[in-house]
Design a protein around this motif. Sequence first.
Motif, mmCIF file in Angstrom:
data_model
loop_
_atom_site.group_PDB
_atom_site.id
_atom_site.type_symbol
_atom_site.label_atom_id
_atom_site.label_comp_id
_atom_site.label_asym_id
_atom_site.label_seq_id
_atom_site.Cartn_x
_atom_site.Cartn_y
_atom_site.Cartn_z
ATOM 1 N N ILE A 171 0.853 -1.185 0.000
ATOM 2 C CA ILE A 171 0.000 0.000 0.000
ATOM 3 C C ILE A 171 0.892 1.238 0.000
ATOM 4 C CG2 ILE A 171 -1.754 1.290 1.277
ATOM 5 C CD1 ILE A 171 -2.549 -1.386 2.577
ATOM 6 N N TRP A 172 0.653 2.130 -0.950
ATOM 7 C CA TRP A 172 1.398 3.389 -1.028
ATOM 8 C C TRP A 172 0.504 4.513 -0.504
ATOM 9 C CZ3 TRP A 172 6.461 3.863 -2.843
ATOM 10 C CH2 TRP A 172 7.000 2.711 -3.448
ATOM 11 N N GLU A 173 1.081 5.382 0.292
ATOM 12 C CA GLU A 173 0.328 6.512 0.831
ATOM 13 C C GLU A 173 1.193 7.780 0.746
ATOM 14 O OE1 GLU A 173 -1.202 7.904 5.184
ATOM 15 O OE2 GLU A 173 -1.825 5.894 4.558
ATOM 16 N N TYR A 174 0.883 8.644 -0.201
ATOM 17 C CA TYR A 174 1.598 9.917 -0.349
ATOM 18 C C TYR A 174 0.793 10.836 -1.256
ATOM 19 C CZ TYR A 174 3.035 7.757 -4.790
ATOM 20 O OH TYR A 174 3.037 7.128 -6.008
ATOM 21 N N GLU A 175 1.090 12.117 -1.172
ATOM 22 C CA GLU A 175 0.483 13.099 -2.059
ATOM 23 C C GLU A 175 1.364 13.272 -3.286
ATOM 24 O OE1 GLU A 175 -0.179 16.719 0.049
ATOM 25 O OE2 GLU A 175 -1.646 15.843 1.439
ATOM 26 N N GLU A 176 0.745 13.554 -4.411
ATOM 27 C CA GLU A 176 1.494 13.676 -5.669
ATOM 28 C C GLU A 176 2.570 14.757 -5.594
ATOM 29 O OE1 GLU A 176 1.377 11.960 -8.674
ATOM 30 O OE2 GLU A 176 0.261 10.517 -7.462
ATOM 31 N N SER A 177 2.349 15.765 -4.765
ATOM 32 C CA SER A 177 3.278 16.896 -4.697
ATOM 33 C C SER A 177 4.661 16.492 -4.193
ATOM 34 C CB SER A 177 2.710 18.004 -3.811
ATOM 35 O OG SER A 177 2.459 17.513 -2.498
ATOM 36 N N VAL A 178 4.762 15.397 -3.427
ATOM 37 C CA VAL A 178 6.069 15.027 -2.871
ATOM 38 C C VAL A 178 6.964 14.347 -3.897
ATOM 39 C CG1 VAL A 178 5.052 14.774 -0.578
ATOM 40 C CG2 VAL A 178 5.344 12.750 -2.024
ATOM 41 N N LYS A 179 6.404 13.909 -5.015
ATOM 42 C CA LYS A 179 7.174 13.142 -5.998
ATOM 43 C C LYS A 179 8.210 13.974 -6.730
ATOM 44 C CE LYS A 179 4.707 10.192 -8.460
ATOM 45 N NZ LYS A 179 3.589 9.651 -9.274
ATOM 46 N N LYS A 180 8.159 15.299 -6.569
ATOM 47 C CA LYS A 180 9.102 16.181 -7.271
ATOM 48 C C LYS A 180 10.414 16.363 -6.514
ATOM 49 C CE LYS A 180 7.147 20.333 -5.125
ATOM 50 N NZ LYS A 180 6.395 21.579 -5.340
ATOM 51 N N TYR A 181 10.476 15.942 -5.259
ATOM 52 C CA TYR A 181 11.656 16.197 -4.438
ATOM 53 C C TYR A 181 12.755 15.185 -4.704
ATOM 54 C CZ TYR A 181 8.553 19.340 -1.928
ATOM 55 O OH TYR A 181 7.682 20.348 -1.604
ATOM 56 N N ASN A 182 14.000 15.632 -4.500
ATOM 57 C CA ASN A 182 15.158 14.764 -4.694
ATOM 58 C C ASN A 182 15.392 13.884 -3.475
ATOM 59 O OD1 ASN A 182 15.808 15.621 -7.273
ATOM 60 N ND2 ASN A 182 17.131 17.256 -6.552
ATOM 61 N N VAL A 183 15.773 12.643 -3.738
ATOM 62 C CA VAL A 183 16.106 11.694 -2.664
ATOM 63 C C VAL A 183 17.335 10.906 -3.108
ATOM 64 C CG1 VAL A 183 13.715 11.481 -1.916
ATOM 65 C CG2 VAL A 183 14.613 9.884 -3.622
ATOM 66 N N ILE A 211 3.885 1.821 2.580
ATOM 67 C CA ILE A 211 4.946 2.809 2.344
ATOM 68 C C ILE A 211 4.311 4.188 2.411
ATOM 69 C CG2 ILE A 211 6.762 3.586 0.778
ATOM 70 C CD1 ILE A 211 6.442 0.691 -0.507
ATOM 71 N N LYS A 212 4.671 4.921 3.430
ATOM 72 C CA LYS A 212 4.071 6.238 3.665
ATOM 73 C C LYS A 212 5.135 7.320 3.496
ATOM 74 C CE LYS A 212 1.372 8.793 7.112
ATOM 75 N NZ LYS A 212 0.785 8.756 8.480
ATOM 76 N N ILE A 213 4.818 8.344 2.694
ATOM 77 C CA ILE A 213 5.753 9.439 2.436
ATOM 78 C C ILE A 213 5.009 10.753 2.641
ATOM 79 C CG2 ILE A 213 7.383 10.455 0.787
ATOM 80 C CD1 ILE A 213 7.269 7.728 -0.723
ATOM 81 N N TRP A 214 5.584 11.628 3.444
ATOM 82 C CA TRP A 214 4.926 12.922 3.679
ATOM 83 C C TRP A 214 5.970 14.005 3.955
ATOM 84 C CZ3 TRP A 214 5.697 9.168 7.162
ATOM 85 C CH2 TRP A 214 6.124 9.507 8.447
ATOM 86 N N LYS A 215 5.540 15.239 3.867
ATOM 87 C CA LYS A 215 6.435 16.391 4.018
ATOM 88 C C LYS A 215 5.976 17.255 5.183
ATOM 89 C CE LYS A 215 7.775 20.646 1.534
ATOM 90 N NZ LYS A 215 7.036 21.607 2.378
ATOM 91 N N THR A 216 6.949 17.683 6.000
ATOM 92 C CA THR A 216 6.688 18.679 7.039
ATOM 93 C C THR A 216 7.804 19.711 6.991
ATOM 94 O OG1 THR A 216 7.898 17.405 8.727
ATOM 95 C CG2 THR A 216 5.526 17.034 8.567
ATOM 96 N N GLY A 217 7.438 20.955 6.723
ATOM 97 C CA GLY A 217 8.461 21.992 6.626
ATOM 98 C C GLY A 217 9.432 21.701 5.498
ATOM 99 N N ILE A 288 14.609 12.984 5.196
ATOM 100 C CA ILE A 288 15.541 13.535 4.217
ATOM 101 C C ILE A 288 15.306 15.042 4.124
ATOM 102 C CG2 ILE A 288 16.219 13.538 1.771
ATOM 103 C CD1 ILE A 288 15.058 10.653 1.662
ATOM 104 N N PRO A 289 16.352 15.858 4.280
ATOM 105 C CA PRO A 289 16.154 17.313 4.100
ATOM 106 C C PRO A 289 15.894 17.651 2.640
ATOM 107 C CG PRO A 289 18.480 16.801 4.403
ATOM 108 C CD PRO A 289 17.723 15.512 4.629
ATOM 109 N N ILE A 290 14.924 18.515 2.403
ATOM 110 C CA ILE A 290 14.553 18.885 1.035
ATOM 111 C C ILE A 290 15.524 19.944 0.540
ATOM 112 C CG2 ILE A 290 12.759 19.914 -0.403
ATOM 113 C CD1 ILE A 290 10.715 18.717 1.536
#
Length: 290
Positions: A171-183, A211-217, A288-290
């Motif tokens: 199960i994937w859980e994330y917003e589409e907006s996070v897919k643009k960040y570098n990892v 798999i949960k991915i989210w952004k804070t700050g 991971i720092p953005i």
Amino acid sequence: MTSQLLLLVSFLFGGGLTYYLTRKNYRDVKSIVTILESAENNKPLPALPSRIKDVYSFIIHRILKNFIEQNYLTIQLSERKYKAQAMELIALQSQLNPHFLYNTLETINWKIASLTGKPGNLNKMVENLADILRYALEGHNKPVILQKEIAYTLSYIDIQKVRYQDKFDVIWEYEESVKKYNVPKLILQPLIENSIYHGIKVKEGRCRIKIKIWKTGELLHVAVIDNGLGIDKERLAQIKDDLKRDIGETDHIGLYNTHKRLKLLYGESFGISIRSKYGRGTAVYLTIPI
């Protein structure tokens, strides 16, 4: 009258000389203070005095000479530290790739041995493997956008789903907006591999990986959570201690490498954290720092 004139001249001369020396001393002291402030704030420094003519020029000469020598040594140490970190990062990633290749080839061998005249799944596995290896080897240690990392992680999951049919769901859980960040490259695969090989593979029944991915700050958070076998308290404490003490000899090589890579890339405050309960499952977190 003559004595009074001489007294006046002496007074004026003495006053002038005192003013000159005081002003000169002030300029010299100010120059020393300015040099110290410039060195402290990494600003350009004046050239070394061409000759030492008094105590102040001697002090300035020593300050500049010591700073230049110390700064040169600091730069050398920084360069050596950077090169050592870069080499260690390359070594860690090189260690991770063969480990993954070994496990995947083992899966392919198992599939070939149990082939029942339906080569479609096998072909798909080989294609996925080729894509993943190409992804792992291209661009060395350059970061990738999360969208690309997710795409190649899905290829890895497809391979394992053929190997462990009806064993787990993802199960994937994330917003589409996070897919643009570098990892960092190959940051998800080791965590999922850990869930499969140490949690789901050894537990009866169908399991789940979330798999949960989210952004804070300015931080990107990743969590890989499974309801596999889990880890008992003693073993979990040992794993955490190994990670803390940077011990590489562990059967959780994917976790260790991921932890070490994050610390090398972003600093000592980064890495992975683990929570687990035997019989309930395991959760691995990283930031991971953005």
